[in-house]
Scaffold this motif. Structure first.
Motif, PDB file in Angstrom:
ATOM      1  N   GLY A  69       0.433  -1.135   0.205  1.00 18.79           N
ATOM      2  CA  GLY A  69       0.154  -0.018   0.100  1.00 18.79           C
ATOM      3  C   GLY A  69       0.775   1.328   0.054  1.00 18.79           C
ATOM      4  O   GLY A  69       2.077   1.281   0.013  1.00 18.79           O
ATOM      5  N   ARG A  70      -0.023   2.489   0.036  1.00 17.66           N
ATOM      6  CA  ARG A  70       0.880   3.691  -0.052  1.00 17.66           C
ATOM      7  C   ARG A  70       0.789   4.514   1.153  1.00 17.66           C
ATOM      8  O   ARG A  70       1.145   5.626   1.184  1.00 17.66           O
ATOM      9  CB  ARG A  70       0.161   4.577  -1.119  1.00 17.66           C
ATOM     10  CG  ARG A  70       0.111   4.164  -2.624  1.00 17.66           C
ATOM     11  CD  ARG A  70      -0.259   4.984  -3.530  1.00 17.66           C
ATOM     12  NE  ARG A  70      -0.234   6.268  -3.371  1.00 17.66           N
ATOM     13  CZ  ARG A  70       0.558   7.048  -3.981  1.00 17.66           C
ATOM     14  NH1 ARG A  70       1.492   6.650  -4.675  1.00 17.66           N
ATOM     15  NH2 ARG A  70       0.684   8.414  -3.977  1.00 17.66           N
ATOM     16  N   GLN A  78      -4.605   0.825   9.764  1.00 15.08           N
ATOM     17  CA  GLN A  78      -4.567  -0.697   9.601  1.00 15.08           C
ATOM     18  C   GLN A  78      -3.223  -1.221  10.293  1.00 15.08           C
ATOM     19  O   GLN A  78      -3.164  -2.298  11.004  1.00 15.08           O
ATOM     20  CB  GLN A  78      -4.840  -1.262   8.295  1.00 15.08           C
ATOM     21  CG  GLN A  78      -6.138  -1.061   8.030  1.00 15.08           C
ATOM     22  CD  GLN A  78      -6.265  -1.302   6.379  1.00 15.08           C
ATOM     23  OE1 GLN A  78      -5.117  -1.716   5.525  1.00 15.08           O
ATOM     24  NE2 GLN A  78      -7.481  -1.472   5.915  1.00 15.08           N
ATOM     25  N   ILE A  79      -2.035  -0.602   9.828  1.00 12.00           N
ATOM     26  CA  ILE A  79      -0.829  -0.997  10.267  1.00 12.00           C
ATOM     27  C   ILE A  79      -0.630  -0.913  11.790  1.00 12.00           C
ATOM     28  O   ILE A  79      -0.409  -1.893  12.725  1.00 12.00           O
ATOM     29  CB  ILE A  79       0.461  -0.166   9.754  1.00 12.00           C
ATOM     30  CG1 ILE A  79       0.339  -0.435   8.088  1.00 12.00           C
ATOM     31  CG2 ILE A  79       1.528  -0.240  10.313  1.00 12.00           C
ATOM     32  CD1 ILE A  79       1.375   0.391   7.275  1.00 12.00           C
ATOM     33  N   TYR A  80      -1.142   0.286  12.183  1.00  8.88           N
ATOM     34  CA  TYR A  80      -1.038   0.541  13.683  1.00  8.88           C
ATOM     35  C   TYR A  80      -2.040  -0.327  14.536  1.00  8.88           C
ATOM     36  O   TYR A  80      -1.596  -0.942  15.566  1.00  8.88           O
ATOM     37  CB  TYR A  80      -1.307   1.961  14.096  1.00  8.88           C
ATOM     38  CG  TYR A  80      -1.382   2.325  15.370  1.00  8.88           C
ATOM     39  CD1 TYR A  80      -0.056   2.827  15.989  1.00  8.88           C
ATOM     40  CD2 TYR A  80      -2.348   2.183  16.295  1.00  8.88           C
ATOM     41  CE1 TYR A  80      -0.093   3.421  17.344  1.00  8.88           C
ATOM     42  CE2 TYR A  80      -2.413   2.514  17.706  1.00  8.88           C
ATOM     43  CZ  TYR A  80      -1.108   3.108  18.052  1.00  8.88           C
ATOM     44  OH  TYR A  80      -1.174   3.392  19.567  1.00  8.88           O
ATOM     45  N   ASP A  81      -3.200  -0.542  14.275  1.00  9.22           N
ATOM     46  CA  ASP A  81      -4.253  -1.226  14.976  1.00  9.22           C
ATOM     47  C   ASP A  81      -4.044  -2.724  14.844  1.00  9.22           C
ATOM     48  O   ASP A  81      -4.142  -3.380  16.056  1.00  9.22           O
ATOM     49  CB  ASP A  81      -5.544  -0.874  14.334  1.00  9.22           C
ATOM     50  CG  ASP A  81      -6.201   0.383  14.546  1.00  9.22           C
ATOM     51  OD1 ASP A  81      -5.558   1.240  15.375  1.00  9.22           O
ATOM     52  OD2 ASP A  81      -7.338   0.925  14.020  1.00  9.22           O
ATOM     53  N   LYS A 252       8.321  10.161  -4.359  1.00 12.29           N
ATOM     54  CA  LYS A 252       7.364  10.631  -3.617  1.00 12.29           C
ATOM     55  C   LYS A 252       6.000  10.474  -4.482  1.00 12.29           C
ATOM     56  O   LYS A 252       4.784  10.080  -3.843  1.00 12.29           O
ATOM     57  CB  LYS A 252       7.392  12.097  -3.221  1.00 12.29           C
ATOM     58  CG  LYS A 252       8.667  12.049  -2.139  1.00 12.29           C
ATOM     59  CD  LYS A 252       8.764  13.627  -1.696  1.00 12.29           C
ATOM     60  CE  LYS A 252       9.941  13.725  -0.725  1.00 12.29           C
ATOM     61  NZ  LYS A 252      10.292  15.231  -0.486  1.00 12.29           N
ATOM     62  N   ILE A 253       6.005  10.510  -5.730  1.00 11.15           N
ATOM     63  CA  ILE A 253       4.747  10.564  -6.461  1.00 11.15           C
ATOM     64  C   ILE A 253       4.287   8.799  -6.738  1.00 11.15           C
ATOM     65  O   ILE A 253       3.244   8.766  -6.489  1.00 11.15           O
ATOM     66  CB  ILE A 253       5.133  11.143  -7.853  1.00 11.15           C
ATOM     67  CG1 ILE A 253       4.970  12.676  -7.778  1.00 11.15           C
ATOM     68  CG2 ILE A 253       3.948  10.525  -9.104  1.00 11.15           C
ATOM     69  CD1 ILE A 253       5.819  13.039  -9.225  1.00 11.15           C
ATOM     70  N   ALA A 254       5.446   8.115  -6.659  1.00 13.63           N
ATOM     71  CA  ALA A 254       5.028   6.720  -7.009  1.00 13.63           C
ATOM     72  C   ALA A 254       4.844   6.016  -5.659  1.00 13.63           C
ATOM     73  O   ALA A 254       3.902   5.150  -5.610  1.00 13.63           O
ATOM     74  CB  ALA A 254       6.429   5.971  -7.533  1.00 13.63           C
ATOM     75  N   LEU A 255       5.286   6.524  -4.519  1.00 14.90           N
ATOM     76  CA  LEU A 255       5.162   5.547  -3.103  1.00 14.90           C
ATOM     77  C   LEU A 255       4.195   6.578  -2.231  1.00 14.90           C
ATOM     78  O   LEU A 255       3.848   5.934  -1.056  1.00 14.90           O
ATOM     79  CB  LEU A 255       6.383   5.330  -2.567  1.00 14.90           C
ATOM     80  CG  LEU A 255       7.278   4.317  -3.449  1.00 14.90           C
ATOM     81  CD1 LEU A 255       8.484   3.904  -2.838  1.00 14.90           C
ATOM     82  CD2 LEU A 255       6.561   2.892  -3.593  1.00 14.90           C
TER      83      LEU A 255
END
Length: 297
Positions: A69-70, A78-81, A252-255
């Motif tokens: 994901g970005r 989601q990463i944190y929880d 930065k644009i891509a990710l």
């Protein structure tokens, strides 16, 4: 020993299970799906503690991958929880067990340290990054360390950028070189504190067996590289040119926000592992890449 792994089906978990089984340990995996011998957890009504019996060690690798994901607001949540929820449940399970394990080894990340081109971080470093990853890792470590109230040793393994076959950070990093388009990313001066997945698994097993190791433990190879040198080493091992620079704004644009993973970095050393006698199988990047990429060159 009887060792329970939460998140055992992932990239690190699979290698870790292999290493532990080879060493003669019994491995039990906690999974949302009760298949292939796994015990179901994190679903309504499940009580895995009733099926575990006496456990010597718990390993917590559970959580949504930071590599996918970005890093949108929703993905960050989601990463944190996912990390907080899984760790809370492990703490509940340990509290419910009549016989406490000796140790909880919890995944963590060197992203807790602020990005810097000049600072060298060891476990004695107290600076914490004031960004999403720094706050997430700090809260995660604090929650995991609360297991000491149960008389259980806590070890938070601060993983560097994990390199291996078929997963982790390396596949997207080598893709440009396969296409003869590899080159410097961003300034090229940012540090990349990497580690071979085999050494990650071996370090976790080492932490279980060594009572001297307690929070936190940097789990990185002893010879980190700056990004430009890292890319040159990939090119050398793959016999591909390192010539096509990728400016920061393109990343930065891509990710999106996740571009911080490649545009910023930390120079991290595994002081505790080395001081306690751990020997890396892959201390140098070239030998690690030769092992991982031998089928690609």
């Amino acid at each position: 020993m009887k060792i329970v792994i939460a998140g055992g089906s992932g990239f690190v978990g699979q290698k870790l299970t292999e290493v532990l089984l080879q060493a003669g340990h019994e491995v039990v995996v906690l999974s949302r799906c009760a298949k292939n011998g796994a015990i179901q957890w994190l679903t309504e009504g499940t009580t895995p503690e009733k099926m575990l019996g006496k456990v010597d060690a718990f390993i917590n690798l559970a959580g949504v991958s930071i590599n996918d994901g970005r890093w949108s607001t929703e993905h960050q949540k989601q990463i944190y929880d996912s990390r907080m929820t899984a760790t809370d449940e492990l703490l509940r399970i340990i509290s419910a067990l009549p016989h406490k394990p000796a140790v909880l080894v919890n995944a963590s990340a060197i992203g807790i340290y602020p990005a810097s081109e000049s600072i060298i971080y060891t476990e004695a470093s107290t600076a914490i990054a004031d960004d999403f990853l720094g706050r997430t890792v700090n809260h995660w470590e604090q929650k995991a360390a609360s297991v000491t109230a149960e008389g259980v040793r806590s070890v938070c393994m601060r993983f560097g950028v994990i390199l291996g076959k078929g997963g982790g950070a390396l596949p997207p990093m080598i893709l440009p070189y396969k296409l003869f388009a590899g080159g410097k990313v961003g300034s090229g001066r940012q540090w990349l504190s990497w580690v071979h997945v085999e050494d990650v698994a071996r370090a976790i097993a080492f932490a279980i067996e060594n009572d001297n190791l307690q929070d936190p433990v940097n789990t990185t190879a002893p010879f980190p590289k700056q990004m430009d040198d890292f890319g040159k080493t990939i090119g050398s091992v793959m016999h591909r040119p390192h010539w096509f620079p990728v400016p920061s704004f393109i990343m930065k644009i891509a990710l999106g926000k996740k571009s911080a993973l490649v545009l910023e970095g930390q120079h991290v050393l595994p002081e505790k592992l080395l001081a306690n006698g751990f020997v890396f199988n892959f201390p140098h990047l070239e030998q690690a890449l030769q092992d991982i990429l031998k089928d690609n060159v």
